[in-house]
Design a protein around this motif. Structure first.
Motif, PDB file in Angstrom:
ATOM      1  N   THR A   1       0.838  -1.204   0.000  1.00 28.49           N
ATOM      2  CA  THR A   1       0.000   0.000   0.000  1.00 28.49           C
ATOM      3  C   THR A   1       0.874   1.256   0.000  1.00 28.49           C
ATOM      4  OG1 THR A   1      -1.655  -1.164   1.291  1.00 28.49           O
ATOM      5  CG2 THR A   1      -1.812   1.231   1.268  1.00 28.49           C
ATOM      6  N   ASP A   2       0.548   2.166  -0.877  1.00 33.57           N
ATOM      7  CA  ASP A   2       1.294   3.429  -0.952  1.00 33.57           C
ATOM      8  C   ASP A   2       0.541   4.474  -0.115  1.00 33.57           C
ATOM      9  OD1 ASP A   2       2.325   5.917  -1.673  1.00 33.57           O
ATOM     10  OD2 ASP A   2       2.888   5.206  -3.668  1.00 33.57           O
ATOM     11  N   LEU A   3       1.142   4.857   1.005  1.00 38.48           N
ATOM     12  CA  LEU A   3       0.462   5.797   1.902  1.00 38.48           C
ATOM     13  C   LEU A   3       0.200   7.134   1.232  1.00 38.48           C
ATOM     14  CD1 LEU A   3       2.118   5.284   5.404  1.00 38.48           C
ATOM     15  CD2 LEU A   3      -0.211   4.723   4.703  1.00 38.48           C
ATOM     16  N   ARG A   4       1.014   7.478   0.239  1.00 41.86           N
ATOM     17  CA  ARG A   4       0.786   8.748  -0.452  1.00 41.86           C
ATOM     18  C   ARG A   4      -0.523   8.688  -1.237  1.00 41.86           C
ATOM     19  NH1 ARG A   4       6.198   8.929  -3.743  1.00 41.86           N
ATOM     20  NH2 ARG A   4       5.181   7.006  -4.412  1.00 41.86           N
ATOM     21  N   LEU A   5      -0.775   7.509  -1.850  1.00 36.73           N
ATOM     22  CA  LEU A   5      -2.045   7.365  -2.559  1.00 36.73           C
ATOM     23  C   LEU A   5      -3.202   7.337  -1.574  1.00 36.73           C
ATOM     24  CD1 LEU A   5      -1.323   4.827  -5.439  1.00 36.73           C
ATOM     25  CD2 LEU A   5      -1.340   7.313  -5.496  1.00 36.73           C
TER      26      LEU A   5
ATOM     27  N   GLY B   1      -5.534   5.945 -18.290  1.00 36.15           N
ATOM     28  CA  GLY B   1      -6.955   5.662 -18.131  1.00 36.15           C
ATOM     29  C   GLY B   1      -7.299   4.796 -16.927  1.00 36.15           C
ATOM     30  N   GLN B   2      -6.303   4.337 -16.184  1.00 38.69           N
ATOM     31  CA  GLN B   2      -6.568   3.461 -15.044  1.00 38.69           C
ATOM     32  C   GLN B   2      -6.242   4.192 -13.735  1.00 38.69           C
ATOM     33  OE1 GLN B   2      -7.516   0.071 -15.214  1.00 38.69           O
ATOM     34  NE2 GLN B   2      -7.843   0.529 -17.389  1.00 38.69           N
ATOM     35  N   VAL B   3      -7.088   4.027 -12.744  1.00 36.39           N
ATOM     36  CA  VAL B   3      -6.781   4.573 -11.421  1.00 36.39           C
ATOM     37  C   VAL B   3      -5.639   3.763 -10.828  1.00 36.39           C
ATOM     38  CG1 VAL B   3      -7.640   4.807  -9.062  1.00 36.39           C
ATOM     39  CG2 VAL B   3      -9.087   5.447 -10.991  1.00 36.39           C
ATOM     40  N   LEU B   4      -4.637   4.441 -10.357  1.00 34.62           N
ATOM     41  CA  LEU B   4      -3.490   3.754  -9.760  1.00 34.62           C
ATOM     42  C   LEU B   4      -3.770   3.426  -8.302  1.00 34.62           C
ATOM     43  CD1 LEU B   4      -0.298   5.695 -10.899  1.00 34.62           C
ATOM     44  CD2 LEU B   4      -1.121   3.476 -11.698  1.00 34.62           C
ATOM     45  N   HIS B   5      -3.564   2.177  -7.950  1.00 36.56           N
ATOM     46  CA  HIS B   5      -3.690   1.791  -6.549  1.00 36.56           C
ATOM     47  C   HIS B   5      -2.311   1.661  -5.911  1.00 36.56           C
ATOM     48  CE1 HIS B   5      -5.130   0.229  -2.873  1.00 36.56           C
ATOM     49  NE2 HIS B   5      -4.777  -1.027  -3.106  1.00 36.56           N
TER      50      HIS B   5
ATOM     51  N   LEU C   1       0.279  11.254 -15.725  1.00 36.25           N
ATOM     52  CA  LEU C   1      -0.477  11.098 -14.480  1.00 36.25           C
ATOM     53  C   LEU C   1      -1.479  12.236 -14.356  1.00 36.25           C
ATOM     54  CD1 LEU C   1       2.350  10.163 -11.974  1.00 36.25           C
ATOM     55  CD2 LEU C   1       0.579   8.668 -12.850  1.00 36.25           C
ATOM     56  N   GLN C   2      -2.687  11.877 -13.998  1.00 35.50           N
ATOM     57  CA  GLN C   2      -3.703  12.915 -13.822  1.00 35.50           C
ATOM     58  C   GLN C   2      -4.352  12.740 -12.462  1.00 35.50           C
ATOM     59  OE1 GLN C   2      -6.517  11.894 -16.772  1.00 35.50           O
ATOM     60  NE2 GLN C   2      -5.265  12.574 -18.481  1.00 35.50           N
TER      61      GLN C   2
END
Ligand SMILES: O=C(O)CCC(=O)C(=O)O
Ligand SMILES: [Fe+2]
Length: 299
Positions: free
Chosen positions: A161-165, A179-183, A201-202
């Motif tokens: 898990t990326d705490l920043r995300l 086009g994909q949400v990054l987890h 990246l958006q």
């Protein structure tokens, strides 16, 4: 995209603590979160007498709150929180108990002697320029490279898990790539480039998180292990339980350092209690297979 199971409870706990502390300290300007920490204290860990604005670059800090996630005397030994403002006080951790105090107030934590102590620690500011959500959004919305410059162990949990995300998710946003949400950001180059081409990246609003957050509201209170109903004795959203404090000798403290007596000891906020139970549930499964002794620190 699968949401981290930690996300919604963390958002809920963080917001519940913020709201409750804001009310308890009755600060007219309100509180913005400057830093959210999920902190593991292992045997030997302690912190001597200090206040939380004790560096020139911490002057924006207005108040602090620590929400305890597990139980002193059962899950760990030692780790008492000592507070030196007016009458010295000692607070022992219990799940959902929150202490909040002014950033100039002097306090310390006794060494942990066994087990593991977990806290949700929030530092607050009243300066919008130091709000962690705002800063993260500005940073992530800016041009690449977007490296936060921190070692991976500070933002990647053992399960990847990326705490920043997560922090971005707490603000209701996600990063989108192709086009994909990054987890996860595993495998993505830290400097935001792939060869010569930059990652597209958006920032995107993440309806899943907002929906989960809206639905979370106030679920029925779980039963406590001791058989009593959850919730607080005081009724309402923010009942004040009998303070679990005792007089403590704080010989090392300099009473002159202590300023306004703003310790809110022994409070159990109903909404925090629910969120804490959820976070706790997650923490139980949270151990690193590679190095059990370094739960939060291995990569
Ligand atoms: O965990 C606690 O009880 C207090 C922690 C603390 O003082 C700090 O992180 O600055
Ligand atoms: Fe502190």
């Amino acid at each position: 995209m699968a949401l981290s199971p930690l996300l919604v409870p963390m958002v809920a706990a963080r917001e519940a603590v913020r709201t409750a502390v804001e009310a308890a300290l009755s600060l007219p300007l309100g509180l913005l979160i400057e830093f959210t920490g999920l902190i593991s204290w292992r045997p030997g860990a302690s912190i001597g007498w200090h206040h939380d604005a004790n560096r020139p670059y911490l002057q924006q800090r207005a108040a602090s709150a620590v929400c305890y996630l597990n139980q002193a005397g059962r899950d760990f030994e030692g780790g008492a929180f000592r507070f030196q403002t007016g009458t010295p006080q000692v607070v022992h951790a219990a799940p959902g108990r929150v202490v909040a105090y002014g950033a100039q107030d002097s306090h310390c934590v006794d060494p942990i002697t066994s087990g593991e102590r977990f806290t949700l620690t929030l530092w607050f500011t009243q300066d919008p320029a130091h709000s962690e959500d705002t800063r993260l959004l500005v940073q992530l919305a800016g041009p690449v490279p977007r490296s936060l410059g921190l070692p991976a162990s500070m933002w990647r949990l053992p399960d990847g898990t990326d705490l920043r995300l997560c922090r971005l998710g707490m603000a209701g946003f996600a990063l989108v790539w192709q086009g994909q949400v990054l987890h996860s950001t595993e495998g993505l180059p830290e400097d935001g480039t792939t060869g010569s081409s930059q990652l597209q990246l958006q920032l995107a609003v993440q309806p899943g998180v907002l929906q989960a957050w809206l639905n979370w509201q106030s679920p029925p209170r779980p039963h406590r292990p001791d058989g009593t109903e959850g919730g607080t004795s005081g009724g309402g959203a923010c009942g004040v339980a009998a303070p679990a404090v005792e007089q403590g000798g704080c010989a090392e403290a300099n009473p002159a350092e202590a300023t306004v007596a703003q310790l809110v000891a022994g409070i159990e906020f109903g909404s925090v209690q629910d969120a804490v139970l959820a976070v706790q549930h997650f923490l139980q499964d949270w151990s690193c297979v590679e190095c059990k002794s370094e739960t939060f620190r291995c990569e």
